[in-house]
Motif scaffolding. Structure first.
Motif, PDB file in Angstrom:
ATOM      1  N   GLU A 213       0.859  -1.179   0.000  1.00  0.00           N
ATOM      2  CA  GLU A 213       0.000   0.000   0.000  1.00  0.00           C
ATOM      3  C   GLU A 213       0.897   1.231   0.000  1.00  0.00           C
ATOM      4  O   GLU A 213       1.777   1.366   0.851  1.00  0.00           O
ATOM      5  CB  GLU A 213      -0.906   0.025   1.233  1.00  0.00           C
ATOM      6  CG  GLU A 213      -1.777   1.273   1.314  1.00  0.00           C
ATOM      7  CD  GLU A 213      -2.650   1.318   2.554  1.00  0.00           C
ATOM      8  OE1 GLU A 213      -3.198   2.399   2.844  1.00  0.00           O
ATOM      9  OE2 GLU A 213      -2.768   0.281   3.230  1.00  0.00           O
ATOM     10  N   ARG A 214       0.680   2.115  -0.958  1.00  0.00           N
ATOM     11  CA  ARG A 214       1.497   3.317  -1.070  1.00  0.00           C
ATOM     12  C   ARG A 214       0.777   4.503  -0.429  1.00  0.00           C
ATOM     13  O   ARG A 214      -0.390   4.755  -0.707  1.00  0.00           O
ATOM     14  CB  ARG A 214       1.798   3.628  -2.538  1.00  0.00           C
ATOM     15  CG  ARG A 214       2.459   2.472  -3.277  1.00  0.00           C
ATOM     16  CD  ARG A 214       2.819   2.872  -4.684  1.00  0.00           C
ATOM     17  NE  ARG A 214       3.355   1.732  -5.433  1.00  0.00           N
ATOM     18  CZ  ARG A 214       4.057   1.837  -6.548  1.00  0.00           C
ATOM     19  NH1 ARG A 214       4.295   3.034  -7.076  1.00  0.00           N
ATOM     20  NH2 ARG A 214       4.509   0.754  -7.156  1.00  0.00           N
ATOM     21  N   VAL A 215       1.516   5.227   0.409  1.00  0.00           N
ATOM     22  CA  VAL A 215       0.970   6.415   1.056  1.00  0.00           C
ATOM     23  C   VAL A 215       1.895   7.582   0.723  1.00  0.00           C
ATOM     24  O   VAL A 215       3.071   7.578   1.111  1.00  0.00           O
ATOM     25  CB  VAL A 215       0.864   6.240   2.580  1.00  0.00           C
ATOM     26  CG1 VAL A 215       0.370   7.527   3.227  1.00  0.00           C
ATOM     27  CG2 VAL A 215      -0.053   5.071   2.923  1.00  0.00           C
ATOM     28  N   VAL A 216       1.384   8.551  -0.011  1.00  0.00           N
ATOM     29  CA  VAL A 216       2.129   9.764  -0.343  1.00  0.00           C
ATOM     30  C   VAL A 216       1.341  10.940   0.204  1.00  0.00           C
ATOM     31  O   VAL A 216       0.199  11.169  -0.201  1.00  0.00           O
ATOM     32  CB  VAL A 216       2.327   9.911  -1.870  1.00  0.00           C
ATOM     33  CG1 VAL A 216       3.115  11.180  -2.182  1.00  0.00           C
ATOM     34  CG2 VAL A 216       3.040   8.687  -2.436  1.00  0.00           C
ATOM     35  N   VAL A 217       1.944  11.676   1.135  1.00  0.00           N
ATOM     36  CA  VAL A 217       1.184  12.705   1.826  1.00  0.00           C
ATOM     37  C   VAL A 217       2.100  13.872   2.211  1.00  0.00           C
ATOM     38  O   VAL A 217       3.265  13.668   2.555  1.00  0.00           O
ATOM     39  CB  VAL A 217       0.491  12.120   3.086  1.00  0.00           C
ATOM     40  CG1 VAL A 217       1.511  11.563   4.063  1.00  0.00           C
ATOM     41  CG2 VAL A 217      -0.386  13.143   3.771  1.00  0.00           C
ATOM     42  N   ARG A 218       1.562  15.078   2.112  1.00  0.00           N
ATOM     43  CA  ARG A 218       2.313  16.270   2.531  1.00  0.00           C
ATOM     44  C   ARG A 218       2.144  16.430   4.039  1.00  0.00           C
ATOM     45  O   ARG A 218       1.145  16.956   4.533  1.00  0.00           O
ATOM     46  CB  ARG A 218       1.790  17.498   1.794  1.00  0.00           C
ATOM     47  CG  ARG A 218       2.661  18.751   1.958  1.00  0.00           C
ATOM     48  CD  ARG A 218       1.978  19.957   1.343  1.00  0.00           C
ATOM     49  NE  ARG A 218       1.735  19.757  -0.067  1.00  0.00           N
ATOM     50  CZ  ARG A 218       2.558  20.144  -1.046  1.00  0.00           C
ATOM     51  NH1 ARG A 218       3.681  20.753  -0.735  1.00  0.00           N
ATOM     52  NH2 ARG A 218       2.252  19.924  -2.314  1.00  0.00           N
ATOM     53  N   ASP A 219       3.120  15.946   4.780  1.00  0.00           N
ATOM     54  CA  ASP A 219       3.045  15.960   6.237  1.00  0.00           C
ATOM     55  C   ASP A 219       4.431  15.672   6.777  1.00  0.00           C
ATOM     56  O   ASP A 219       5.337  15.254   6.036  1.00  0.00           O
ATOM     57  CB  ASP A 219       2.050  14.905   6.733  1.00  0.00           C
ATOM     58  CG  ASP A 219       1.674  15.090   8.203  1.00  0.00           C
ATOM     59  OD1 ASP A 219       2.112  16.097   8.809  1.00  0.00           O
ATOM     60  OD2 ASP A 219       0.952  14.231   8.736  1.00  0.00           O
ATOM     61  N   ARG A 220       4.625  15.876   8.046  1.00  0.00           N
ATOM     62  CA  ARG A 220       5.883  15.510   8.694  1.00  0.00           C
ATOM     63  C   ARG A 220       6.025  13.988   8.714  1.00  0.00           C
ATOM     64  O   ARG A 220       5.106  13.291   9.174  1.00  0.00           O
ATOM     65  CB  ARG A 220       5.903  16.033  10.121  1.00  0.00           C
ATOM     66  CG  ARG A 220       5.903  17.550  10.218  1.00  0.00           C
ATOM     67  CD  ARG A 220       7.299  18.083  10.169  1.00  0.00           C
ATOM     68  NE  ARG A 220       7.342  19.522  10.264  1.00  0.00           N
ATOM     69  CZ  ARG A 220       8.454  20.197  10.508  1.00  0.00           C
ATOM     70  NH1 ARG A 220       9.582  19.536  10.690  1.00  0.00           N
ATOM     71  NH2 ARG A 220       8.453  21.518  10.544  1.00  0.00           N
ATOM     72  N   PRO A 221       7.156  13.454   8.264  1.00  0.00           N
ATOM     73  CA  PRO A 221       7.322  11.996   8.270  1.00  0.00           C
ATOM     74  C   PRO A 221       7.125  11.375   9.640  1.00  0.00           C
ATOM     75  O   PRO A 221       6.492  10.327   9.771  1.00  0.00           O
ATOM     76  CB  PRO A 221       8.765  11.801   7.761  1.00  0.00           C
ATOM     77  CG  PRO A 221       9.034  13.020   6.937  1.00  0.00           C
ATOM     78  CD  PRO A 221       8.298  14.135   7.619  1.00  0.00           C
ATOM     79  N   ARG A 222       7.672  12.011  10.667  1.00  0.00           N
ATOM     80  CA  ARG A 222       7.557  11.402  12.000  1.00  0.00           C
ATOM     81  C   ARG A 222       6.104  11.344  12.462  1.00  0.00           C
ATOM     82  O   ARG A 222       5.711  10.397  13.130  1.00  0.00           O
ATOM     83  CB  ARG A 222       8.420  12.146  13.016  1.00  0.00           C
ATOM     84  CG  ARG A 222       8.168  13.619  13.155  1.00  0.00           C
ATOM     85  CD  ARG A 222       9.145  14.213  14.170  1.00  0.00           C
ATOM     86  NE  ARG A 222       9.091  15.660  14.237  1.00  0.00           N
ATOM     87  CZ  ARG A 222       9.823  16.469  13.481  1.00  0.00           C
ATOM     88  NH1 ARG A 222      10.639  15.962  12.575  1.00  0.00           N
ATOM     89  NH2 ARG A 222       9.739  17.776  13.616  1.00  0.00           N
ATOM     90  N   ARG A 223       5.302  12.347  12.114  1.00  0.00           N
ATOM     91  CA  ARG A 223       3.898  12.324  12.528  1.00  0.00           C
ATOM     92  C   ARG A 223       3.150  11.203  11.816  1.00  0.00           C
ATOM     93  O   ARG A 223       2.353  10.487  12.426  1.00  0.00           O
ATOM     94  CB  ARG A 223       3.232  13.671  12.246  1.00  0.00           C
ATOM     95  CG  ARG A 223       1.770  13.710  12.697  1.00  0.00           C
ATOM     96  CD  ARG A 223       1.255  15.109  12.862  1.00  0.00           C
ATOM     97  NE  ARG A 223       1.316  15.870  11.622  1.00  0.00           N
ATOM     98  CZ  ARG A 223       1.024  17.165  11.538  1.00  0.00           C
ATOM     99  NH1 ARG A 223       0.678  17.830  12.624  1.00  0.00           N
ATOM    100  NH2 ARG A 223       1.082  17.794  10.385  1.00  0.00           N
ATOM    101  N   GLN A 224       3.401  11.030  10.527  1.00  0.00           N
ATOM    102  CA  GLN A 224       2.749   9.960   9.791  1.00  0.00           C
ATOM    103  C   GLN A 224       3.141   8.587  10.329  1.00  0.00           C
ATOM    104  O   GLN A 224       2.285   7.721  10.547  1.00  0.00           O
ATOM    105  CB  GLN A 224       3.114  10.056   8.305  1.00  0.00           C
ATOM    106  CG  GLN A 224       2.313  11.072   7.535  1.00  0.00           C
ATOM    107  CD  GLN A 224       0.857  10.665   7.397  1.00  0.00           C
ATOM    108  OE1 GLN A 224       0.559   9.534   7.030  1.00  0.00           O
ATOM    109  NE2 GLN A 224      -0.056  11.584   7.690  1.00  0.00           N
ATOM    110  N   LEU A 225       4.436   8.366  10.564  1.00  0.00           N
ATOM    111  CA  LEU A 225       4.886   7.054  11.032  1.00  0.00           C
ATOM    112  C   LEU A 225       4.413   6.774  12.455  1.00  0.00           C
ATOM    113  O   LEU A 225       4.085   5.631  12.796  1.00  0.00           O
ATOM    114  CB  LEU A 225       6.409   6.948  10.930  1.00  0.00           C
ATOM    115  CG  LEU A 225       6.954   6.926   9.499  1.00  0.00           C
ATOM    116  CD1 LEU A 225       8.481   6.924   9.513  1.00  0.00           C
ATOM    117  CD2 LEU A 225       6.433   5.715   8.724  1.00  0.00           C
TER     118      LEU A 225
END
Length: 292
Positions: free
Chosen positions: A233-245
């Protein structure tokens, strides 16, 4: 017995260390690897009596008895978690960080609890995990949150060489576990601005969503061919990497990340994303360092 080819776990008698032992025992049993449990010298013991001063024999003997009992208890916990696992134990007279860094030259994986008791009662503090992750020559898992939750393997991807290595490890983990892989490529304008040349910044350019999706696609291409059975599953998002992970760690069974990505300052051994995961993730975290 040395650490060659083994999954190595640090033991200090804390509940966090025992959770790491149980997690590692299941991993070792499933992969037919040896589980090597090791205990090192608490630096606070030397500091308590003063550098250069001899430790009274009675105090030394008491510490050694306690360490041996902790190793015995940890081995029992390992066999309870995975009855067929092969367990070896060792008591080292080295301090934790140099001990683990030496073991990392030959180990398959090092596993640590999120934090031990620290101080005079235990050797594995949170700073120990950070130091080992920053310098280890093999991947390191810090067991946090729910160690046996169902869910996907999640990996952070930013196109850097270290994240490509992490992606390879994440594919292997997903294949072993028979679960999907979630590849997360997150970026923010502020993060991106610190990684482009100044003259580009003067043009007020920023990456498009299509460009960022291409970064992820190019990173995945070779690994998907090697692991065709892994659903991605691919997730591409404009956000801080640490917040997403960190958000994904609430749903994942394992989060994989490189020790540092393309942003930040050269020379830093751990990036802000990997540090945040070590301290706040809600599932075990596997950090991959650059390999020669």
């Amino acid at each position: 017995m040395d650490s060659t080819g083994a999954i190595v776990v640090g033991v200090d008698g804390s509940e966090q260390a025992l959770r790491a032992v149980r997690w590692a025992a299941v991993e070792a049993a499933q992969r037919n690897l040896r589980l090597h449990l090791i205990s090192g010298v608490d630096p606070a013991l030397v500091g308590y009596y003063g550098v250069g001063l001899p430790i009274p024999q009675e105090a030394f003997d008491q510490v050694e008895r306690q360490a041996e009992q902790e190793l015995t208890d940890a081995a029992a916990a390992a066999h309870e978690a995975a009855s067929g696992v092969v367990v070896t134990t060792a008591r080292s007279q080295a301090s934790p960080v140099p001990m683990f860094l030496d073991l990392s030259k030959r180990a398959r994986l090092i596993v640590l609890g999120a934090s031990g008791r620290g101080g005079f009662e235990g050797m594995l503090t949170g700073s120990t995990a950070v130091s080992v992750v920053a310098h280890s020559e093999c991947p390191v898992v810090v067991v946090r949150g729910d160690e046996r939750r169902p869910g996907p393997v999640v990996v952070g991807v930013d196109g850097s060489p270290t994240s490509i290595s992490a992606l390879g490890v994440a594919f292997e983990e997903a294949a072993w576990r028979g679960v999907p892989l979630v590849a997360v490529h997150a970026w923010s304008d502020r993060d991106y601005a610190t990684t482009i040349p100044v003259e580009y910044g003067l043009l007020q350019t920023e990456p498009s969503d299509a460009e960022q999706a291409r970064v992820l696609s190019e990173s995945l291409a070779g690994w998907q061919e090697k692991h065709p059975d892994v659903t991605v599953e691919r997730v591409v998002v404009r956000d801080r990497p640490r917040r997403q992970l960190l958000d994904w760690s609430a749903r994942a069974q394992l989060v994989v990340a490189g020790s540092r990505g393309r942003g930040g300052f050269r020379g830093l051994l751990l990036g802000s994303t990997s540090q945040a995961l070590l301290h706040y993730a809600e599932c075990p975290v596997l950090i991959v360092r650059p390999q020669d």
